[in-house]
Design an enzyme around this catalytic site. Structure first.
Site, PDB file in Angstrom:
ATOM      1  N   CYS A 100       0.864  -1.189   0.000  1.00  0.00           N
ATOM      2  CA  CYS A 100       0.000   0.000   0.000  1.00  0.00           C
ATOM      3  C   CYS A 100       0.897   1.233   0.000  1.00  0.00           C
ATOM      4  CB  CYS A 100      -0.901  -0.022   1.232  1.00  0.00           C
ATOM      5  SG  CYS A 100      -1.737   1.541   1.556  1.00  0.00           S
ATOM      6  N   CYS A 104      -3.272   7.650  -1.657  1.00  0.00           N
ATOM      7  CA  CYS A 104      -4.573   7.770  -2.320  1.00  0.00           C
ATOM      8  C   CYS A 104      -5.653   8.327  -1.396  1.00  0.00           C
ATOM      9  CB  CYS A 104      -5.037   6.421  -2.844  1.00  0.00           C
ATOM     10  SG  CYS A 104      -3.731   5.307  -3.296  1.00  0.00           S
ATOM     11  N   THR A 191      -4.160   4.643   7.385  1.00  0.00           N
ATOM     12  CA  THR A 191      -3.136   4.289   6.410  1.00  0.00           C
ATOM     13  C   THR A 191      -2.247   5.486   6.124  1.00  0.00           C
ATOM     14  OG1 THR A 191      -4.578   2.670   5.377  1.00  0.00           O
ATOM     15  CG2 THR A 191      -2.830   3.551   4.010  1.00  0.00           C
ATOM     16  N   GLU A 257      -0.383   1.108   9.432  1.00  0.00           N
ATOM     17  CA  GLU A 257      -1.537   1.887   9.857  1.00  0.00           C
ATOM     18  C   GLU A 257      -1.331   2.317  11.308  1.00  0.00           C
ATOM     19  OE1 GLU A 257      -1.977  -1.026   8.135  1.00  0.00           O
ATOM     20  OE2 GLU A 257      -2.469   0.060   6.305  1.00  0.00           O
ATOM     21  N   HIS A 292     -12.687   5.881  -2.898  1.00  0.00           N
ATOM     22  CA  HIS A 292     -11.697   4.913  -2.403  1.00  0.00           C
ATOM     23  C   HIS A 292     -12.043   3.488  -2.853  1.00  0.00           C
ATOM     24  CE1 HIS A 292      -7.963   4.667  -0.389  1.00  0.00           C
ATOM     25  NE2 HIS A 292      -8.358   3.720   0.448  1.00  0.00           N
ATOM     26  N   TYR A 296      -9.388   0.903  -5.129  1.00  0.00           N
ATOM     27  CA  TYR A 296      -8.995  -0.495  -4.942  1.00  0.00           C
ATOM     28  C   TYR A 296      -8.986  -1.274  -6.256  1.00  0.00           C
ATOM     29  CZ  TYR A 296      -9.053  -0.247   0.172  1.00  0.00           C
ATOM     30  OH  TYR A 296      -8.761   0.046   1.476  1.00  0.00           O
ATOM     31  N   CYS A 299      -5.082  -0.208  -7.060  1.00  0.00           N
ATOM     32  CA  CYS A 299      -3.940  -0.587  -6.210  1.00  0.00           C
ATOM     33  C   CYS A 299      -3.901  -2.088  -5.945  1.00  0.00           C
ATOM     34  CB  CYS A 299      -3.942   0.198  -4.902  1.00  0.00           C
ATOM     35  SG  CYS A 299      -5.088  -0.399  -3.651  1.00  0.00           S
ATOM     36  N   GLU A 447      -7.290  -5.485   4.390  1.00  0.00           N
ATOM     37  CA  GLU A 447      -7.705  -4.151   3.948  1.00  0.00           C
ATOM     38  C   GLU A 447      -8.643  -4.246   2.746  1.00  0.00           C
ATOM     39  OE1 GLU A 447      -4.750  -1.414   2.577  1.00  0.00           O
ATOM     40  OE2 GLU A 447      -5.908   0.291   3.281  1.00  0.00           O
TER      41      GLU A 447
END
Ligand code: SF4
Ligand code: FE
Length: 489
Positions: A100, A104, A191, A257, A292, A296, A299, A447
């Site tokens: 990650c 973003c 994150t 995180e 978001h 995904y 990413c 996640e």
């Protein structure tokens, strides 16, 4: 300076006084800490790639706000082409880091706050968008990494914010002053917060009139007074401090995180983007979550590319790359991964203009994208472990391999097909372990399940956006039942 180099970015974080705690101690130098540094390297990649001519069109954009080139992670989407490029950029960053890369959340928060503040101002004559635009320009000019912070601890999930036994379970305004507000509470699962210059805070759920103190959005520097963070533990995290890079699986990159505590943090008036307009909390949440969920589809696909590649390498190491069942498993992995990408691209291509003028994804397709992300990476991970074999979890350590007495045995018995050294085989096995069971499994699996909202949150949105009534009318028309949409009987 609208684009920082990776080196300048690292120095800029070093220059801050971010208060980070881990294992009960304050981390004196987060930039060099063994466990935190891989996570910083992942964010750094978003700066390094923007410097490379090959990736310029994906990694950068032209800002109408500062009139120059900015990193796309600070950009306000001006078209569906921007939305598509965002997903492609995220896939690229996932492929380069296998982790990650964290930046973003800020980009998604920028775009959600941009359109929501416009609509609040329109209704109330407030000047939240002006405040936000100043913050945006500052972030673009300085090329900052901004953490978008949404998730509150939430206490009893059955109760709204104002009915919680402990009123701090949702972040709230505890004091209103002529020059600003004081906020108290926490944001969980943050994150990239320890690698960010600023944190952009938003409410976490739709709210009613009694939740006024909780309907608050603002930005503060991550080293603000009374703000501190406690790093979350990850499976196998201390392997990073063992001095055995092979055992980490991904020696360079990672993601962490943190639980972020706002222990009475002052926010000046010009950094406030919502303050009590409860009916807009839901809009902000829905838009941020939508962006978001689209993210995904980029990413996780990029990280999936790394895992599929690792599984194919493991098959090569074991000498089974030509076996038809192995090929079939790799085909299935690619199929699942590209299906995720398809919905990430589709929700972007079907994006529309908001009242404020920026572009938002198709919310139904973004939620379908994320719902698939809650499932497919688990299946891809299962297939990768299937192909790699049990050594993913039983291989000896790097230190055993380097030991003068044990090493020759490890090297002899861990070697694979002809020409494949034990060392290379162990590197691939550890990478698969890292992505499916270790630190990167946080980003790639759990996640994928809970990030950007748990599966049920998408199912609610899918029902809401799915327009079942229109579908029923199609059926009624064809079956010749009264009440069909075009009036047929
Ligand atoms: Fe970006 Fe993906 Fe990490 Fe979210 S999970 S911050 S979209 S890399
Ligand atoms: Fe996330």
């Amino acid at each position: 300076m609208a684009l920082m180099t990776g080196k300048e970015y690292v120095q800029s974080i070093r220059d801050m006084d971010i208060k980070i705690y881990m294992f009960g101690k304050r981390i004196e130098d987060p930039v060099t800490d063994d466990i935190l540094r891989p996570s910083l390297n992942s964010v750094r990649m978003t700066y390094d790639l923007a410097q490379e001519p090959e990736y310029r069109s994906l990694m950068t954009a032209q800002s109408p706000f500062i009139g120059g080139t900015v990193n796309r992670f600070t950009h306000i989407h001006e078209s569906t082409d921007d939305l598509i490029k965002k997903v492609k950029m995220q896939r690229l960053c996932g492929e380069k880091t296998g982790a990650c890369f964290q930046r973003c959340v800020g980009m998604d928060a920028f775009n959600a706050v941009y359109s929501t503040t416009y609509e609040i101002d329109k209704k109330y004559g407030t000047s939240y968008q002006k405040n936000f635009l100043e913050f945006l320009k500052y972030s673009q000019e300085k090329d900052l990494t901004v953490d978008g912070a949404m998730t509150d601890p939430k206490g009893d999930r059955n109760l709204p914010p104002h009915k919680q036994k402990d009123p701090d379970m949702y972040l709230r305004v505890v004091e209103r002053r002529p020059d600003g507000i004081v906020v108290r509470g926490a944001k969980a699962h943050q994150t990239g917060i320890c690698n960010s210059h600023e944190v952009l805070v938003m409410p976490t759920i739709a709210m009613g009139p009694d939740d006024k103190d909780y309907a608050v959005a603002f930005a503060v520097p991550t080293d603000a007074e009374n703000l501190f963070m406690i790093i979350g533990r990850q499976s196998c995290d201390t392997r990073k401090s063992e001095g055995a890079p092979i055992d980490t699986g991904n020696p360079t990159f990672g993601g962490v995180e943190a639980l972020v505590i706002f222990d009475d943090v002052f926010v000046p008036n010009d950094r406030i983007f919502m303050n009590g307009e409860t009916e807009f909390a839901g809009m902000l949440v829905e838009r941020f979550a939508g962006y978001h969920r689209q993210s995904y589809g980029g990413c996780k696909v990029g990280v999936g590319d790394v895992l599929i590649g690792a599984a194919a390498c493991a098959a090569d190491c074991n000498g089974v790359c030509k076996a038809s069942h192995i090929k079939d498993k790799l085909i299935e992995m690619i199929h699942l991964n590209e299906t995720l990408y398809s919905s990430g691209i589709a929700c972007s291509a079907e994006g529309t203009k908001t009242e404020a003028g920026n572009y938002i994804i198709d919310l139904l397709l973004a939620n379908v994208c994320k719902q698939n992300v809650t499932r497919f990476p688990y299946e891809i991970a299962r297939l990768a472990q299937d192909i790699a074999g049990g050594s993913v979890v039983t291989a000896p350590s790097e230190k055993d391999m380097e030991d003068p007495e044990l090493g020759p045995y490890v090297k002899k018995y861990m070697a694979g097909a002809e020409g494949v050294s034990a060392e290379d085989r162990m590197k691939i096995l550890r990478l698969i372990e890292n992505l499916t069971l270790g630190t990167a499994a946080v980003g790639y699996l759990t996640e994928s399940l809970h990030g950007a909202g748990s599966p049920q949150a998408q199912r609610i949105m899918i029902m809401r956006q799915g327009d079942l009534e229109t579908k029923k009318s199609f059926a009624k028309n064809i079956a010749k039942i009264k009440g069909g949409k075009d009036g047929q009987e």
